[in-house]
Design an enzyme around this catalytic site. Structure first.
Site, PDB file in Angstrom:
ATOM      1  N   HIS A 130      -7.369 -29.413 -32.943  1.00  0.00           N
ATOM      2  CA  HIS A 130      -8.373 -28.457 -32.453  1.00  0.00           C
ATOM      3  C   HIS A 130      -9.177 -29.029 -31.288  1.00  0.00           C
ATOM      4  O   HIS A 130     -10.409 -28.972 -31.259  1.00  0.00           O
ATOM      5  CB  HIS A 130      -9.285 -28.008 -33.584  1.00  0.00           C
ATOM      6  CG  HIS A 130      -8.564 -27.330 -34.713  1.00  0.00           C
ATOM      7  ND1 HIS A 130      -7.703 -26.280 -34.513  1.00  0.00           N
ATOM      8  CD2 HIS A 130      -8.545 -27.587 -36.044  1.00  0.00           C
ATOM      9  CE1 HIS A 130      -7.197 -25.897 -35.669  1.00  0.00           C
ATOM     10  NE2 HIS A 130      -7.678 -26.679 -36.615  1.00  0.00           N
ATOM     11  N   LYS A 134       0.830  -1.206   0.000  1.00  0.00           N
ATOM     12  CA  LYS A 134       0.000   0.000   0.000  1.00  0.00           C
ATOM     13  C   LYS A 134       0.864   1.255   0.000  1.00  0.00           C
ATOM     14  O   LYS A 134       0.537   2.241  -0.676  1.00  0.00           O
ATOM     15  CB  LYS A 134      -0.921   0.005   1.223  1.00  0.00           C
ATOM     16  CG  LYS A 134      -1.767   1.271   1.333  1.00  0.00           C
ATOM     17  CD  LYS A 134      -2.750   1.204   2.480  1.00  0.00           C
ATOM     18  CE  LYS A 134      -3.574   2.491   2.541  1.00  0.00           C
ATOM     19  NZ  LYS A 134      -4.650   2.437   3.558  1.00  0.00           N
TER      20      LYS A 134
END
Length: 529
Positions: free
Chosen positions: A281, A140
């Site tokens: 695929h 922070k």
């Protein structure tokens, strides 16, 4: 807020001691005071690095088996104070709070503890509290404080200090804060996921997932999409934890298809004999068992030679030279196997673009887990499909009983159908797929497409008839009408495996009897969307 901020004091408290001594020595050599706790302080002192105990700063001893040591205003004040705020600086001076410019913390090994199968109480004890609290505080306040949570950032930190005469830039501190917040988020995610499992909570009110970056990809499914690849920390054998032995970087589609191939071939454990899956695929173009891996590969290849070009090959055993030679006869994108011998590697080395991945073993298909998929505004979560069927689970519903050989092919076809996109129809003969129909809007179309592919392959191979003659056919879900089943019969199938459960089961069974088919119900479906 200044861009550059000098590092005068560091707090080091690490569980993983990798690189600790080298980092401590490097910081001390740059004149940085080091505060530390417990095992980290002990290790640094033994290496001759000057260390000040955190307990000396807090004037409060470590207690409760180390549960309480850094949870103190003199630590969190030193991390959170805004250096350019007069009130904050006054509070620091009035309460004897030293500035802390660098925090180096890695957390208790919670994930590793869970992975080892530790009991509930041991897992609870390995939940870090002080570490995440300090990390969040430092992150922070990244306008002034550096927070390092990964060993991989030790070298970049030292390089940054050298480049800025003992200071770090704001941009550098921002990147460290980003990594820090992601780490605490992943840690909390691991704890919550474990606890949901420990409490047998299938649908907790909040669900979180996390991963660690494995690779930044060139692009996603298409060149205009950015993409990345993350590991989930489970250690499951497969594409995420494989070693790439050679070849160019894997693409998004390569990774997706390789995962599909390896998960499918892992249905056949080594004790089942050599097995090979070829994927295109995300759907199998061919799957087979054989006397050898080469034999299995050839049978899988013969199911659909056209689609195998540019495909992914997965094996359930160690890649050998003979199989490697066969694979290199056509263009193949990726090969994945639980190991490869030196002769096979030499053969593949001649194909520079062919990727070879080796794993620690096959992925046990019965190990539970979760799968998840994003939808607009949310995501779907479900148990992994670990459903399996054995001979004792089959219910013969026709007049004709399947033979032992047909039963073997039925179970093989069922395993493959589980990995084919719905609607799925799979024809199998003698332990090899001979036709696969995937992803169609109707089951009839899937049956037709699979049969047509088999016809084309028969013509290409000079066979007198398609291999679907006398085959076993699997349907991932029930036949809603008899038409799909009759199409399979027209293609030459002699036996059928399907879940059953349609309102027209009687009609479908009657059609099977009239066609002379043997049919079994599993009572389980395998939709794969």
């Amino acid at each position: 807020m200044p861009d550059l901020h000098k590092v005068a004091r560091a707090l080091i408290s690490v569980s993983d001691k990798t690189g600790l001594i080298e980092l401590g020595e490097a910081l001390a050599a740059r004149g940085i005071e080091i505060l530390s706790t417990g095992g980290s302080a002990k290790a640094l002192r033994e290496a001759g690095v000057a260390v000040r105990d955190v307990a000396e700063v807090t004037e409060f001893p470590e207690m409760m088996d180390g549960r309480v040591k850094t949870l103190h205003p003199r630590i969190h004040g030193g991390l959170l104070a805004l250096r350019d705020n007069a009130e904050h600086r006054g509070a620091m001076k009035g309460h004897g709070i030293p500035e802390i410019d660098l925090l180096v913390v890695n957390l208790y090994p919670f994930e590793e503890t869970v992975a080892k199968g530790a009991d509930y109480e041991t897992c609870i004890e390995n939940i870090d509290i002080g570490g995440p609290a300090m990390i969040r505080a430092a992150a922070k306040n990244h306008g002034f404080v550096n927070v390092v949570v990964d060993v991989a950032d030790y070298a970049p930190l030292l390089a940054e200090l050298d480049a800025n005469d003992g200071a770090t830039s704001y941009a550098f501190r921002q990147q460290l804060a980003l990594t820090a917040y992601a780490r605490t988020a992943a840690y909390d995610s691991a704890v919550s996921a474990w606890m949901a499992g420990a409490l047998d909570e299938a649908a907790p009110r909040r669900r979180a997932f996390a991963g660690e970056l494995a690779q930044t990809l060139r692009y996603g499914e298409n060149p205009h999409q950015s993409a990345s690849f993350y590991r989930d920390g489970s250690g499951r054998p497969g594409v995420a934890n494989a070693v790439q032995q050679q070849g160019k970087e894997l693409s998004y589609n390569n990774i997706n298809d390789t995962d599909a191939a390896f998960e499918l071939v892992s249905e056949f454990l080594p004790g089942d004999g050599p097995a090979v899956a070829i994927i295109k695929h995300a759907n199998p173009s061919g799957v087979a068992r054989g006397a050898t891996l080469k034999d299995a590969y050839q049978k899988a290849f013969d199911c659909d030679r056209t689609s195998a070009f540019g495909g992914i090959v997965a094996l359930n055993g160690k890649l050998d030279a003979e199989t490697a030679e066969a694979i290199t006869e056509i263009f193949t994108e990726v090969v994945i196997a639980p190991g490869a011998d030196d002769a096979a590697k030499e053969i593949f080395a001649k194909k520079k673009n062919l990727r070879l991945l080796t794993t620690s073993g096959v992925a046990n298909p019965g190990v539970p887990g979760l799968t998840y998929r994003q939808v607009a505004g949310g995501f779907l979560v479900q148990d992994k499909d670990t459903g399996m069927i054995g001979l004792d689970d089959l219910k013969v519903v026709t007049k004709r009983q399947p033979t032992e050989a047909e039963l073997r092919d039925l179970l093989f076809a069922w395993k493959v159908a589980k990995h084919v996109k719905s609607n799925a129809i799979v024809y199998v003969k003698d332990g090899a797929t001979v036709g696969v129909g995937a992803g169609q809007m109707s089951r009839l179309d899937s049956a037709l497409i699979a049969a047509k592919k088999a016809e084309r392959m028969a013509e290409a191979m000079g066979l007198p008839e398609p291999l679907t003659k006398g085959s076993a056919v699997a349907s991932d879900a029930f036949f809603p009408f008899a038409d799909g089943l009759l199409e399979a019969a027209a293609a030459g199938a002699s036996t059928v495996i399907q879940p059953g459960g349609s309102m027209r089961d009687d009609e479908v069974i009657a059609a099977a009897d009239e066609a002379g088919l043997a049919m079994v119900f599993t009572g389980m479906r395998h939709f794969r969307h």
